[in-house]
Scaffold this active site. Structure first.
Site, mmCIF file in Angstrom:
data_model
loop_
_atom_site.group_PDB
_atom_site.id
_atom_site.type_symbol
_atom_site.label_atom_id
_atom_site.label_comp_id
_atom_site.label_asym_id
_atom_site.label_seq_id
_atom_site.Cartn_x
_atom_site.Cartn_y
_atom_site.Cartn_z
ATOM 1 N NE ARG A 1 45.567 -86.168 43.096
ATOM 2 C CZ ARG A 1 44.651 -86.791 43.808
ATOM 3 N NH1 ARG A 1 44.543 -88.092 43.739
ATOM 4 N NH2 ARG A 1 43.834 -86.137 44.591
ATOM 5 C CD GLU B 1 37.574 -81.850 30.410
ATOM 6 O OE1 GLU B 1 37.712 -82.092 31.610
ATOM 7 O OE2 GLU B 1 37.284 -82.723 29.576
ATOM 8 C CE LYS C 1 41.166 -89.335 35.388
ATOM 9 N NZ LYS C 1 40.373 -89.127 34.181
ATOM 10 C CG HIS D 1 14.111 -71.419 21.803
ATOM 11 N ND1 HIS D 1 12.928 -70.784 21.547
ATOM 12 C CD2 HIS D 1 13.898 -72.729 21.523
ATOM 13 C CE1 HIS D 1 12.011 -71.654 21.148
ATOM 14 N NE2 HIS D 1 12.592 -72.847 21.123
ATOM 15 C CG ASN E 1 44.168 -83.794 48.516
ATOM 16 O OD1 ASN E 1 43.777 -82.714 48.087
ATOM 17 N ND2 ASN E 1 43.838 -84.951 47.964
ATOM 18 N N GLY E 2 43.238 -81.052 50.613
ATOM 19 C CA GLY E 2 41.959 -80.642 51.207
ATOM 20 C C GLY E 2 42.018 -79.193 51.643
ATOM 21 C CB CYS F 1 47.095 -81.903 46.722
ATOM 22 S SG CYS F 1 46.700 -80.161 46.872
ATOM 23 C CE LYS G 1 36.844 -85.267 27.730
ATOM 24 N NZ LYS G 1 35.824 -85.663 28.657
ATOM 25 C CD GLU H 1 32.400 -86.117 27.963
ATOM 26 O OE1 GLU H 1 31.972 -85.323 28.821
ATOM 27 O OE2 GLU H 1 33.520 -86.654 28.029
ATOM 28 C CD1 TRP I 1 44.989 -78.156 40.402
ATOM 29 C CD2 TRP I 1 43.556 -77.538 41.998
ATOM 30 N NE1 TRP I 1 43.881 -77.624 39.799
ATOM 31 C CE2 TRP I 1 42.984 -77.237 40.746
ATOM 32 C CE3 TRP I 1 42.832 -77.227 43.157
ATOM 33 C CZ2 TRP I 1 41.739 -76.652 40.615
ATOM 34 C CZ3 TRP I 1 41.582 -76.637 43.015
ATOM 35 C CH2 TRP I 1 41.051 -76.359 41.751
HETATM 36 C C1 F6R Z 1 36.045 -84.234 32.282
HETATM 37 C C2 F6R Z 1 36.166 -84.881 33.566
HETATM 38 C C3 F6R Z 1 35.454 -84.262 34.712
HETATM 39 C C4 F6R Z 1 34.943 -85.330 35.670
HETATM 40 C C5 F6R Z 1 34.382 -84.679 36.932
HETATM 41 C C6 F6R Z 1 33.821 -85.717 37.879
HETATM 42 O O1 F6R Z 1 36.852 -84.831 31.309
HETATM 43 O O2 F6R Z 1 36.840 -85.863 33.714
HETATM 44 O O3 F6R Z 1 34.428 -83.410 34.303
HETATM 45 O O4 F6R Z 1 33.964 -86.091 35.025
HETATM 46 O O5 F6R Z 1 35.379 -83.949 37.574
HETATM 47 O O6 F6R Z 1 34.797 -86.620 38.249
HETATM 48 P P1 F6R Z 1 34.425 -88.025 38.861
HETATM 49 O O7 F6R Z 1 33.762 -88.808 37.774
HETATM 50 O O8 F6R Z 1 35.741 -88.627 39.268
HETATM 51 O O9 F6R Z 1 33.520 -87.767 40.003
#
Ligand code: F6R
Length: 619
Positions: free
Chosen positions: A27, A499, A614, A515, A101-102, A2, A496, A492, A75
């Protein structure tokens, strides 16, 4: 998660808050709302399901000014996304509005108690109990002090929460509080006007003077300033700090998406990451805020890296770098697993959190666990003053400014550079790196930003990524293979793609393919293979042969001029010839672009991918 924005002051609070929410769109959210006081101190609330413009449209022709407002992007955790569940929530008499938020873990119990006292609930959320409980505490204590009622309410809540309260009972005032690790609360200082937000970008256009709330703290915010207190009501003196972020950095400029802008920013962002950290003439890496003396570094028995998502993958590369240069054993764990597995820790262990936001609940919980066990804690963090930075013994900032794209790009590469610097720093302090090797490593990392710039230029001019993206956009699955330093980059790259394009993708250590995953290979399954000319090159070529033998399409990331590999594969993306420990950082760039270009072709909402946020401030 949020997003929260609030304002008190002479300007139209509705406009300021809606603008703040717009800057928090990254976010991720499913509904939005605003509460404001009008000139007669009457409280109004507007809420919508879906995108923020549904809310801003309502105020397009609204010229009535408001002296105070709070807003929220939600959210969903408790209750589906719909108007009635959107924040702000208000008390039964309509006098108190709350954004949150929470998660209130004991909300069912509190809800039943309040219902027993005659309170009627209008939503399915946990947040609504906060509004009713403040009202109950205010009424039952017969106190005219709303702040007391808020504090009494906080004492009843279990879990982690950040809240902001607006009420007719105390116009011209916002009450903000933080319980646990559920996201930050930033208080912004203007001239006779004040701001409250969950994240700095919401207020950066107006002020760079901010203070942060710690766990258990409460702020009473009026146009002339903020008064802080702890959970028992004892006043606390807090001075605002200056955030060195440039407001323009949080703008998209001429780029179609924040993500694309941030990918192309990486030559500059990595230059910034290195600023003040390396001194070639003195053959030195400086990490002043790490607060680690050579004797502490020499005493270390090992390193545990804790992180989530992309930051976890960065940690997997960090493990290899630190082990190579220091001889220390490094383990890497997900923040969400670490504290539940009874980790073995002592005061000679370095527990390193990697967290771009500095607010990820699981990573913070892992840090807390490490602190309780008296380990030396450090964080690699982007957001200055975030919780991870504040609670760790030492910090290495990413120095990349705000990252708005939900899918991380420039913060990911910055964390890799910080890990490289940390490995050199520890190797130096522990005497495992001789002078020449150190000099070579420092000279190499200094060349990285230019290599990244050249990589971006060549991707742009060759059009290769666009061509590959167009060819494979319609595929349902992708496999990404890497080995050694490139295995974390394969993970990674796959993340990407998942996502932002919603294509299923798996990253795998190349040697493990036989395997299991090899069963998936057919002519519809593209495999992205990271195969630069390094010590594992021959092994990677043999993986390519195995995929080709099963009619799979191979997209290879190969070192420039490696025509032999190029002839074996369907598509090739050239990587610059670079020192081995830098190649993974260079390989991350085309994979970011590939995910981006495929997502563009699939028409997804790249800067706001579905269900993602985010910073993840719930468990
Ligand atoms: C992927 C991404 C997430 C963050 C994860 C941890 O693109 O951004 O997987 O890496 O949510 O977030 P932080 O680094 O803020 O703890």
């Amino acid at each position: 998660m949020c997003g929260i924005a609030g304002y008190v002051g002479p300007r139209n609070a509705k406009t300021v808050v809606l603008e703040g929410l717009k800057r928090l769109e990254y976010r991720g959210y499913d509904s939005a709302g605003i509460a404001f006081l009008d000139q007669h101190d009457l409280l109004h609330i507007a809420r919508v399901k879906g995108r923020l413009h549904n809310l801003t449209d309502r105020f397009r022709n609204d010229l009535d000014s408001a002296p105070a407002a709070i807003g929220h992007t939600r959210w969903a955790t408790h209750g589906v996304p719909c108007e009635k569940n959107a924040h702000p929530h208000r008390s039964a008499d309509g006098e108190i509005a709350v954004v949150h938020n929470g998660i209130v873990e004991n909300y069912q119990e509190l809800r039943s108690q309040l219902q027993g006292n005659g309170y009627v609930f209008a939503s399915d959320t946990d947040t609504e109990v906060i509004a009713h409980l403040i009202h109950y505490n205010w009424k039952s204590r017969k106190t005219s002090d709303l702040v007391d009622a808020v504090r009494a309410t906080l004492r009843k809540l279990k879990g982690s929460s950040a809240i902001v309260v607006l009420s007719t009972l105390r116009p011209d005032t916002l009450i903000a509080a933080r319980l646990g690790n559920a996201g930050g609360v930033v208080i912004g200082y203007g001239e006779n006007e004040m701001y409250v937000a969950s994240d700095i970008p919401a207020i950066l256009k107006h002020t760079c003077r901010v203070a942060f709330l710690e766990n258990g703290e409460l702020a009473v915010v009026t146009p002339s300033g903020a008064a802080y207190s702890d959970s028992s009501g004892t006043p606390i003196i807090k001075h605002p700090v200056k955030i060195e972020w440039d407001a323009a950095a949080a703008e998209k400029g001429s780029f179609a998406h924040y993500m694309l802008k941030e990918i192309f920013e990486q030559e500059q962002s990595l230059t910034d990451t290195l600023r003040g950290r390396i001194d070639i003439s003195r053959n030195q890496v400086r990490l002043d805020m790490l607060n680690m003396t050579d004797s502490v570094a020499r005493r270390l028995s090992g390193v545990t890296i804790v992180a989530c998502g992309s930051s976890y993958y960065a940690g997997l590369l960090g493990k290899q770098l630190i082990e190579r240069l220091t001889g220390l054993h490094v383990e890497v764990d997900f923040g969400s697993e670490f504290r539940y597995r009874h980790p073995v820790l002592d005061e000679n262990r370095l527990v390193l959190a990697i967290t771009q936001s500095g607010e990820t609940t699981d990573t913070l919980a892992a840090l807390e666990e490490a602190r309780e066990r008296k380990a030396f804690t450090a964080s690699i963090v982007s957001v200055v003053g975030s919780q991870a930075a504040r609670v760790s013994d030492g910090v290495i900032y990413m120095q990349v400014g705000p990252e708005i794209g939900v899918a991380t790009t420039k913060a990911f590469t910055a964390s890799l550079v910080d890990l490289y610097l940390l490995a050199v720093f520890l190797g130096t302090a522990r005497g495992t790196l001789d002078t020449n090797r150190r000099a070579e490593l420092i000279r190499n990392i200094a060349t990285l930003p230019r290599l990244v710039g050249k990589t971006l230029e060549s991707m742009q001019h060759s059009g290769v990524i666009e061509a590959v993206a167009s060819k494979y956009t319609d595929r349902a699955n992708f496999l990404y293979l890497g080995r050694g330093l490139h295995y974390p980059i394969a993970l990674e790259g796959a993340l990407k793609l998942k996502e932002i394009s919603y294509i299923h993708a798996e990253g795998y250590p190349a040697g493990e393919m036989k395997h299991g995953p090899i069963a998936l290979i057919d002519e519809r399954m593209p495999t992205v293979v990271i195969a630069p000319k390094d010590s594992l090159h021959e092994k990677m070529v043999s993986q390519i042969e195995q995929v080709k033998a099963r009619n799979g399409a191979v997209i290879a990331l190969a070192t420039q001029d490696d025509t032999e590999t190029a002839h074996k594969v369907d598509d090739v993306v050239w990587l610059l010839n670079a020192p081995e420990m830098l190649t993974p950082i260079l390989a991350a760039i085309p994979l970011q672009l590939l995910a981006y270009e495929i997502a563009v072709r699939r028409g997804t909402d790249i800067d706001h991918p579905r269900n993602l946020a985010k910073s993840v401030t719930v468990e």
